[in-house]
Design an enzyme around this catalytic site. Structure first.
Site, mmCIF file in Angstrom:
data_model
loop_
_atom_site.group_PDB
_atom_site.id
_atom_site.type_symbol
_atom_site.label_atom_id
_atom_site.label_comp_id
_atom_site.label_asym_id
_atom_site.label_seq_id
_atom_site.Cartn_x
_atom_site.Cartn_y
_atom_site.Cartn_z
ATOM 1 N N ASP A 61 -7.342 7.141 1.051
ATOM 2 C CA ASP A 61 -5.969 6.935 1.348
ATOM 3 C C ASP A 61 -6.052 7.446 2.676
ATOM 4 O OD1 ASP A 61 -3.113 6.804 1.227
ATOM 5 O OD2 ASP A 61 -3.515 6.658 -0.733
ATOM 6 N N SER A 87 9.067 11.892 -1.806
ATOM 7 C CA SER A 87 9.363 10.996 -2.876
ATOM 8 C C SER A 87 8.273 10.316 -3.729
ATOM 9 C CB SER A 87 9.839 9.671 -1.722
ATOM 10 O OG SER A 87 8.954 9.366 -1.032
ATOM 11 N N ASN A 88 6.950 10.858 -3.257
ATOM 12 C CA ASN A 88 5.943 10.548 -4.019
ATOM 13 C C ASN A 88 5.765 11.133 -5.531
ATOM 14 O OD1 ASN A 88 3.866 10.529 -1.148
ATOM 15 N ND2 ASN A 88 5.003 8.785 -1.934
ATOM 16 N N ASN A 138 -0.670 -3.373 0.028
ATOM 17 C CA ASN A 138 -0.392 -4.604 1.200
ATOM 18 C C ASN A 138 -1.485 -5.531 1.018
ATOM 19 O OD1 ASN A 138 -2.192 -4.276 3.661
ATOM 20 N ND2 ASN A 138 -1.770 -2.200 3.136
ATOM 21 N N CYS A 163 -12.406 -14.860 -7.258
ATOM 22 C CA CYS A 163 -12.192 -13.476 -6.821
ATOM 23 C C CYS A 163 -10.637 -13.466 -6.294
ATOM 24 C CB CYS A 163 -12.761 -13.620 -5.148
ATOM 25 S SG CYS A 163 -12.196 -14.586 -3.980
ATOM 26 N N CYS A 176 7.668 -0.015 -2.502
ATOM 27 C CA CYS A 176 8.416 0.807 -3.221
ATOM 28 C C CYS A 176 9.841 1.365 -2.955
ATOM 29 C CB CYS A 176 7.734 1.710 -4.074
ATOM 30 S SG CYS A 176 6.227 1.370 -5.074
ATOM 31 N N CYS A 183 -11.998 -21.633 -1.486
ATOM 32 C CA CYS A 183 -11.870 -20.318 -1.209
ATOM 33 C C CYS A 183 -12.513 -19.893 -0.170
ATOM 34 C CB CYS A 183 -12.037 -19.361 -2.423
ATOM 35 S SG CYS A 183 -11.619 -17.488 -2.120
#
Length: 258
Positions: free
Chosen positions: A61, A68-69, A130, A172, A189, A250
């Protein structure tokens, strides 16, 4: 690999389950799960992966903990505000179980690094926010022959599924969403809102599906249910399953023309 007496005691409730047993618990201890995103989905998912006895976790990450998390990302505390999520999440794992090998990667996954990040994983659990990152992770998993557990969340809806586009006849993640979503922008969010408990539900479902992959061939619970997307509606509530077919055209896993 043999489980030591203290590990046998810790996972006794797993081992007595016929669907897991001792062989299944050993398989979990040998598994390496890469978690992409340590936020709303990744936070509860990594808790249950750690609790299940997954032997190695790589947590990825590039974001920092914000106030806010705390409404839904329950591994973090006020004292973590401003810290990188990957590092704070890795510290949570270390405090929870010293036997787990945990590695934090504070970076953003993209097409330039996805292949290296997923290499050698038993399964990748993607809970990022995303489509560009999701598709980069999915394409890298297909190329590396690594199964993918995809989990997504928005408002009161969630979806979780296992994908294995590297296997014959299996879809996939790109087969599901297509090529139109290779972009950084998507609903968030912050803009749309999300119920905190929904993050716990979807993250737990994601951990369950990743555990199924880790147990494949070792225990009865090891049925990955490839391409079966679980759709959870929190307002009703209800859970339904749809089958994602393989897209022969694909760009990631389709059959080349000619």
């Amino acid at each position: 690999m043999a489980l030591t007496p203290d590990r046998l005691e810790r996972f006794a409730r797993h081992i007595v389950l016929p669907e897991i047993g001792g062989a299944g618990q050993v398989a979990l201890a040998a598994a390496h799960v890469v978690v992409v995103g340590c936020g709303g989905i990744g936070s509860p998912a990594l808790q249950y992966l750690a609790a299940a006895g997954i032997g190695r976790l790589t947590l990825i990450d590039d974001d920092a903990v914000e106030a806010s998390n705390l409404q839904r990302q329950t591994i973090f505390r006020e004292t973590d505000l401003g810290r990188g999520k990957a590092d704070a999440a890795a510290d949570w794992v270390r405090h929870f179980d010293l036997a787990i090998a945990v590695h934090a990667r504070s970076l953003r996954v993209d097409r330039s690094n996805a292949a290296d990040l997923v290499a050698g994983a038993t399964v990748v659990l993607d809970g990022c926010d995303n489509f560009a990152t999701r598709l980069a992770v999915s394409d890298a998993c297909v190329a590396a022959g690594v199964p993918l557990t995809s989990a997504a969340l928005g408002r009161f809806q969630g979806q979780v599924g296992n994908f294995a586009g590297h296997l014959p006849g299996q879809a996939c993640y790109r087969c599901w969403v297509g090529d139109a979503f290779d972009a950084e922008d998507c609903d968030t969010c912050a803009a749309d809102g999300v119920l905190g408990a929904m993050a716990g539900i979807v993250g737990s479902l994601g951990a369950m599906q990743a555990i199924r992959v880790a147990l494949t061939g070792q225990a009865a619970l090891g049925d990955p249910q490839w391409g079966q997307l679980q759709l959870y509606e929190g307002l009703v509530p209800s859970l339904r399953t749809i089958r994602v077919p393989k897209d022969r055209d694909c760009a990631a896993c389709g059959t080349p023309a000619g």
